[in-house]
Motif scaffolding. Structure first.
Motif, PDB file in Angstrom:
ATOM      1  N   PHE A   1       6.027 -16.348  -1.336  1.00 37.04           N
ATOM      2  CA  PHE A   1       7.381 -15.824  -1.358  1.00 37.04           C
ATOM      3  C   PHE A   1       8.281 -16.975  -1.772  1.00 37.04           C
ATOM      4  N   GLY A   2       8.872 -16.843  -2.946  1.00 42.53           N
ATOM      5  CA  GLY A   2       9.709 -17.917  -3.438  1.00 42.53           C
ATOM      6  C   GLY A   2      10.766 -17.430  -4.407  1.00 42.53           C
ATOM      7  N   HIS A   3      11.857 -18.190  -4.480  1.00 38.49           N
ATOM      8  CA  HIS A   3      12.904 -17.961  -5.473  1.00 38.49           C
ATOM      9  C   HIS A   3      13.663 -19.273  -5.665  1.00 38.49           C
ATOM     10  N   GLY A   4      14.776 -19.219  -6.349  1.00 31.95           N
ATOM     11  CA  GLY A   4      15.501 -20.433  -6.676  1.00 31.95           C
ATOM     12  C   GLY A   4      16.302 -21.047  -5.556  1.00 31.95           C
ATOM     13  N   GLY A   5      16.467 -20.320  -4.464  1.00 31.69           N
ATOM     14  CA  GLY A   5      17.184 -20.868  -3.316  1.00 31.69           C
ATOM     15  C   GLY A   5      18.368 -20.016  -2.908  1.00 31.69           C
ATOM     16  N   PRO A   6      18.761 -20.082  -1.634  1.00 29.33           N
ATOM     17  CA  PRO A   6      19.841 -19.229  -1.126  1.00 29.33           C
ATOM     18  C   PRO A   6      21.221 -19.595  -1.645  1.00 29.33           C
ATOM     19  N   GLU A   7      21.346 -20.754  -2.310  1.00 35.75           N
ATOM     20  CA  GLU A   7      22.661 -21.104  -2.856  1.00 35.75           C
ATOM     21  C   GLU A   7      23.018 -20.232  -4.054  1.00 35.75           C
ATOM     22  N   LEU A   8      22.008 -19.585  -4.651  1.00 33.10           N
ATOM     23  CA  LEU A   8      22.242 -18.714  -5.798  1.00 33.10           C
ATOM     24  C   LEU A   8      22.788 -17.374  -5.306  1.00 33.10           C
ATOM     25  N   GLY A   9      24.000 -17.077  -5.644  1.00 31.82           N
ATOM     26  CA  GLY A   9      24.600 -15.820  -5.203  1.00 31.82           C
ATOM     27  C   GLY A   9      25.195 -15.877  -3.816  1.00 31.82           C
ATOM     28  N   ASN A  10      25.154 -17.039  -3.177  1.00 31.06           N
ATOM     29  CA  ASN A  10      25.723 -17.184  -1.838  1.00 31.06           C
ATOM     30  C   ASN A  10      27.157 -17.690  -1.968  1.00 31.06           C
TER      31      ASN A  10
ATOM     32  N   GLY B   1      11.505 -20.764   7.306  1.00 37.04           N
ATOM     33  CA  GLY B   1      12.157 -19.810   8.190  1.00 37.04           C
ATOM     34  C   GLY B   1      12.763 -18.643   7.453  1.00 37.04           C
ATOM     35  N   ASP B   2      13.206 -18.880   6.221  1.00 35.03           N
ATOM     36  CA  ASP B   2      13.821 -17.845   5.408  1.00 35.03           C
ATOM     37  C   ASP B   2      12.779 -16.903   4.817  1.00 35.03           C
ATOM     38  N   LEU B   3      11.701 -17.473   4.272  1.00 31.12           N
ATOM     39  CA  LEU B   3      10.712 -16.684   3.535  1.00 31.12           C
ATOM     40  C   LEU B   3       9.320 -16.719   4.160  1.00 31.12           C
TER      41      LEU B   3
ATOM     42  N   ASN C   1      10.045 -26.291   0.184  1.00 33.73           N
ATOM     43  CA  ASN C   1       8.769 -26.063  -0.494  1.00 33.73           C
ATOM     44  C   ASN C   1       7.640 -26.286   0.502  1.00 33.73           C
ATOM     45  N   ALA C   2       6.817 -25.278   0.703  1.00 35.70           N
ATOM     46  CA  ALA C   2       5.742 -25.400   1.695  1.00 35.70           C
ATOM     47  C   ALA C   2       4.497 -24.659   1.237  1.00 35.70           C
ATOM     48  N   VAL C   3       3.356 -25.249   1.520  1.00 32.37           N
ATOM     49  CA  VAL C   3       2.064 -24.584   1.297  1.00 32.37           C
ATOM     50  C   VAL C   3       1.240 -24.759   2.562  1.00 32.37           C
ATOM     51  N   CYS C   4       0.720 -23.657   3.055  1.00 37.34           N
ATOM     52  CA  CYS C   4      -0.039 -23.665   4.305  1.00 37.34           C
ATOM     53  C   CYS C   4      -1.428 -23.067   4.086  1.00 37.34           C
ATOM     54  N   ILE C   5      -2.390 -23.573   4.815  1.00 37.23           N
ATOM     55  CA  ILE C   5      -3.718 -22.957   4.906  1.00 37.23           C
ATOM     56  C   ILE C   5      -3.812 -22.307   6.280  1.00 37.23           C
TER      57      ILE C   5
ATOM     58  N   ALA D   1       2.477 -19.685   0.737  1.00 39.25           N
ATOM     59  CA  ALA D   1       3.452 -20.580   0.120  1.00 39.25           C
ATOM     60  C   ALA D   1       4.840 -19.989   0.284  1.00 39.25           C
ATOM     61  N   ALA D   2       5.799 -20.836   0.651  1.00 39.54           N
ATOM     62  CA  ALA D   2       7.198 -20.421   0.766  1.00 39.54           C
ATOM     63  C   ALA D   2       8.040 -21.459   0.053  1.00 39.54           C
ATOM     64  N   SER D   3       8.936 -21.003  -0.823  1.00 42.01           N
ATOM     65  CA  SER D   3       9.635 -21.985  -1.652  1.00 42.01           C
ATOM     66  C   SER D   3      11.015 -21.515  -2.082  1.00 42.01           C
ATOM     67  N   TRP D   4      11.921 -22.492  -2.144  1.00 38.79           N
ATOM     68  CA  TRP D   4      13.226 -22.308  -2.779  1.00 38.79           C
ATOM     69  C   TRP D   4      13.282 -23.061  -4.100  1.00 38.79           C
ATOM     70  N   THR D   5      12.135 -23.299  -4.721  1.00 36.21           N
ATOM     71  CA  THR D   5      12.094 -24.123  -5.938  1.00 36.21           C
ATOM     72  C   THR D   5      11.595 -23.350  -7.152  1.00 36.21           C
ATOM     73  N   TYR D   6      11.484 -22.033  -7.063  1.00 34.90           N
ATOM     74  CA  TYR D   6      10.921 -21.252  -8.166  1.00 34.90           C
ATOM     75  C   TYR D   6      12.012 -20.866  -9.165  1.00 34.90           C
ATOM     76  N   ALA D   7      11.910 -21.389 -10.380  1.00 35.87           N
ATOM     77  CA  ALA D   7      12.829 -21.003 -11.448  1.00 35.87           C
ATOM     78  C   ALA D   7      12.328 -19.723 -12.109  1.00 35.87           C
ATOM     79  N   GLY D   8      13.260 -18.942 -12.618  1.00 37.42           N
ATOM     80  CA  GLY D   8      12.860 -17.769 -13.395  1.00 37.42           C
ATOM     81  C   GLY D   8      12.661 -16.508 -12.601  1.00 37.42           C
TER      82      GLY D   8
END
Length: 347
Positions: A153-162, A182-184, A220-224, A236-243
């Motif tokens: 679950f990832g996107h560019g971050g909560p600052e986009l559109g906030n 915590g967000d994703l 940015n996090a990756v868990c096993i 994986a949970a991330s606020w670093t995904y462009a596009g």
């Protein structure tokens, strides 16, 4: 049926985009009060819904105007606001993550038990049609034994559109406690528990701040993860995904591979070991309604257990707490053994 009088505490993006509009179209709900620390925003939204405006959650809770509240505040206030509302005899729908520690979450659960009121945590992934279909496929045995999974679950971050942009509480550890996890990430720990029908018992993780140099929480996090029956996989949970957003899950089973939300057209693709491929298009069933609000209201009207109770919320939260502890210590962590831990960025 009588209408449930609802107050919304915290009028940021999630309240404006989810809670308020979904309450507004529910035939058994009346929005009677809203609260926000920004008085102008509280008054504007109150006017939009014909509700009373408050800047103090205590005043809203004790106003006598509401039967239930949505808690849409910053993460650090989820537990204290929810507990205060429950102790005042109100039903509570709390945004995720439900709390910033196991102890705070347990205090919320105890408050609900004492009051006899409903406590539901707003995890919405369980209600996506493709996810519900996969739950049924796994339960039926059609997929056979599950071996592994990967979920993202990832996107560019909560600052986009906030409205607050980079100044949002999402990036402030004292208010958010955690970032992308915590967000994703907590949405995905809840989804995995739901789909697989068993608990996650061990976690190893890397939880980092990679892109948001203005933040002191993870982005940015990756868990096993390992489940009680030995299924292993990654989250994986991330606020670093462009596009654009990635909210996909793949489950690898004995008889088939399940691809969820991994294709732009088909919400679920089932690739059987026989070579057969079945594609499911749920676009006709998808809607802007998260179904969280209707499930919460139904539990009040029917006096039934909410589908995502405080106990369920705690179990999903503990996976995230274990991931933070693992990243901090560099060790595999057993879920449930962690307490409140500092963010990985603490020096």
């Amino acid at each position: 049926m009588k209408k449930v009088r609802v107050g919304v505490i915290g009028c940021g993006g999630i309240a404006q985009n989810r809670h308020l509009p979904e309450y507004n179209v529910h035939q058994n709900v009346e929005i009677t009060a809203v609260c926000d620390i920004h008085e102008d925003r509280a008054r504007k939204i109150a006017d939009n819904y014909g509700a009373a405006a408050f800047t103090s959650f205590e005043e809203l809770i004790n106003s006598g105007l509401v039967d239930a509240v949505s808690v849409c505040t910053s993460n650090d206030l989820h537990a204290p606001v929810s507990i205060a509302a429950l102790e005042a005899g109100l039903h509570v729908l709390c945004e995720k993550p439900m709390a910033t520690s196991k102890q705070a979450a347990e205090a919320m659960i105890a408050a609900a038990e004492r009051s006899g009121k409903k406590l539901m945590i707003a995890h919405n992934q369980r209600f996506i049609p493709s996810h519900q279909k996969v739950r049924r496929l796994i339960e039926s045995g059609e997929i056979g034994r599950i071996y592994s999974f990967r979920t993202t679950f990832g996107h560019g971050g909560p600052e986009l559109g906030n409205a607050e942009g980079k100044n949002s509480w999402f990036f402030q550890k004292e208010k958010a406690f955690v970032g992308a996890m915590g967000d994703l990430g907590v949405h995905k720990s809840d989804l995995l528990r739901y789909l697989l029908g068993e608990e996650i018992v061990e976690v190893g993780s890397f939880v980092e701040t990679s892109a948001k140099d203005f933040a002191n929480v993870d982005d940015n996090a990756v868990c096993i993860l390992k489940t009680e029956s030995g299924i292993i996989g990654t989250l994986a949970a991330s606020w670093t995904y462009a596009g654009g957003e990635n909210n996909s899950t793949i489950i690898y089973g004995e008889k088939a591979t399940l691809r969820l939300e991994d294709d732009p057209i088909h919400s679920l693709i089932v690739q059987y070991a026989t070579g057969e491929v079945v594609k499911h298009d749920f676009r006709g069933m998808q809607s802007n309604n998260s179904h969280v609000i209707e499930q919460f209201v139904e539990s009040i009207l029917l006096d039934s257990e909410p589908p995502i109770s405080g106990q369920e919320g705690l179990k999903s939260l503990q996976v995230i707490l274990a991931a933070l502890e693992s990243s901090r210590t560099g060790q595999i962590v057993k879920v449930g053994t962690e307490g409140q831990v500092p963010c990985p960025n603490d020096q």
